[in-house]
Enzyme design. Sequence first.
Site, short mmCIF file in Angstrom:
data_model
loop_
_atom_site.label_atom_id
_atom_site.label_comp_id
_atom_site.label_asym_id
_atom_site.label_seq_id
_atom_site.Cartn_x
_atom_site.Cartn_y
_atom_site.Cartn_z
N CYS A 1 0.72 -1.24 -0.11
CA CYS A 1 0.16 0.09 0.03
C CYS A 1 0.95 1.13 -0.02
O CYS A 1 1.45 1.46 -0.87
CB CYS A 1 -0.90 0.02 1.00
SG CYS A 1 -2.38 1.36 1.03
N HIS B 1 -3.77 -5.19 0.47
CA HIS B 1 -3.22 -5.73 1.45
C HIS B 1 -3.08 -7.16 1.65
O HIS B 1 -4.15 -7.91 1.92
CB HIS B 1 -3.88 -5.10 2.83
CG HIS B 1 -3.84 -3.67 2.99
ND1 HIS B 1 -2.75 -3.28 3.50
CD2 HIS B 1 -4.45 -2.61 2.44
CE1 HIS B 1 -2.87 -1.83 3.68
NE2 HIS B 1 -3.76 -1.42 3.03
N GLU C 1 -1.98 -8.92 3.62
CA GLU C 1 -2.17 -9.62 4.93
C GLU C 1 -3.49 -9.55 5.31
O GLU C 1 -3.74 -10.19 6.43
CB GLU C 1 -1.01 -8.84 5.93
CG GLU C 1 -1.59 -7.29 6.18
CD GLU C 1 -1.59 -6.17 5.11
OE1 GLU C 1 -0.95 -6.49 4.05
OE2 GLU C 1 -1.57 -5.13 5.58
#
Lengths: 251, 225
Positions: B79, B189, B191
């Site tokens: 990001c 993202h 994650e």
Amino acid sequence: MLAKRIIACLDVKEGRVVKGTQFVQLRDAGDPAELAAAYNGEGVDEVIFLDITASTEKRGLIVETVVRTARQVFIPLAVGGGIRAVGDARRILTSGADKISVNTAAVEKPELITELSEEFGSQAVVLAIDARREGDGWRVFTYGGRKPVNLSVVEWAIEGEAFGAGEILLTSMDCDGTEKGFDCELTRAVSRAVKIPVIASGGAGSPEHFAQVLTEGEADAALAASIFHYGKVRIRDLKEHLKAQGIPVRM
Amino acid sequence: MISVVDYGAGNLRSVENALRYLQVPFATTSQAGEVSRASAIILPGVGHFGHMMRSLESLGLIPLLREAIGKDVPYLGICLGMHALYEGSEEAPALPGLGVLQGGIRRFPEGLKVPQMGWNQLQVTPGTRLFQGVEDGPFVYFAHAYYLPVDEDEASRDRESPPVAALADYGSNFVAAVERDNIFGTQFHPEKSGEIGLRILRNFAVLSQDQAKLQSPSRGGSRVG
């Protein structure tokens, strides 16, 4: 193309999910982390914990819940309830949550929204609004829907965006719990008034209700709690239903 | 070892959780010394471009990051960490980025809901290492107001080695991931992108380990036949 999101909301009290669930076989149906993981397995796009812990000394339990959940569930996690200051938000966000939602505290002190978005970015700040229909419009309520406020919902949404909210979680108190469908008119009015995403909440009873609020209601996401918990609507079936209607969803 | 750079980004914990889940060795650090010895670097990020660049500067990390990237240390920017790779961002026009890739980050135009919040579908460039083993058309999680336009990317100028690893559509196509040599960036993202995101992080970890072995074969583990 950005998918419309389906969000599961869990009411969490002192670290436990309230409202018993008949959801999939879980070792511990009262464990928010395990339930979040199960929803993740079913394809939910996001999970919100609504902390309804009343006693202040047990407030810290939500942090521990977030820590455990974020270690095993790798989708966005939001937490609302009881966040009244930047410090409260920081404890939750640094525990692994992605967003915090504010409601009463933001109405009483709108600058809180600005403080939060400057500190954590607007994408982390959800403004939750509880709305009740009144005449031609909707009135804002705080304290879990107990206290009416002299504020129009649409105006408050616009202000909230200007203060720095990144998203609006809009609950229709009239529809909540009825399972007769979302308030599409309310959702559309707010969605058209702001340039940030709007999550519709309150009234979900069937897959068709989700389809309605995501199309005519112009919502960017739709949230439900009990119908998911009790297995009345399964997330996978719901998404199949939406996809068949040409609504973009993540499969 | 992979250094996860801690400059105060809000989603640091999520990146750590994902790496731990994948059993990837890493160390979170804001120390210049540690970053300069890292075998790979992850720069997470969510928040504000200006805050990030100022934090990196006050930690003395900007020259180190440039140097590491120049020395072929695998770098993954997530990001804002991807934005950092470019020359600058409209979010903080006065502060330059690392400038290791050409182009500038813009704000999404009027008429769109901003931030883009949620799961969007990628068009993955075939053969990219970051997306190895990921089926085409994966959904991944985005939360951002600023983006890299396709025409700002070097693709049009450098057809030999276009860095675009994935595009996504929000109003129009934008660059969702970049990959060139040791440089990787994701606008989304990983994650927070479920199984697919974990796969992408694992791919980065694996290619980082391979790179480390290439650079120091003596420390590359058992080679006894």
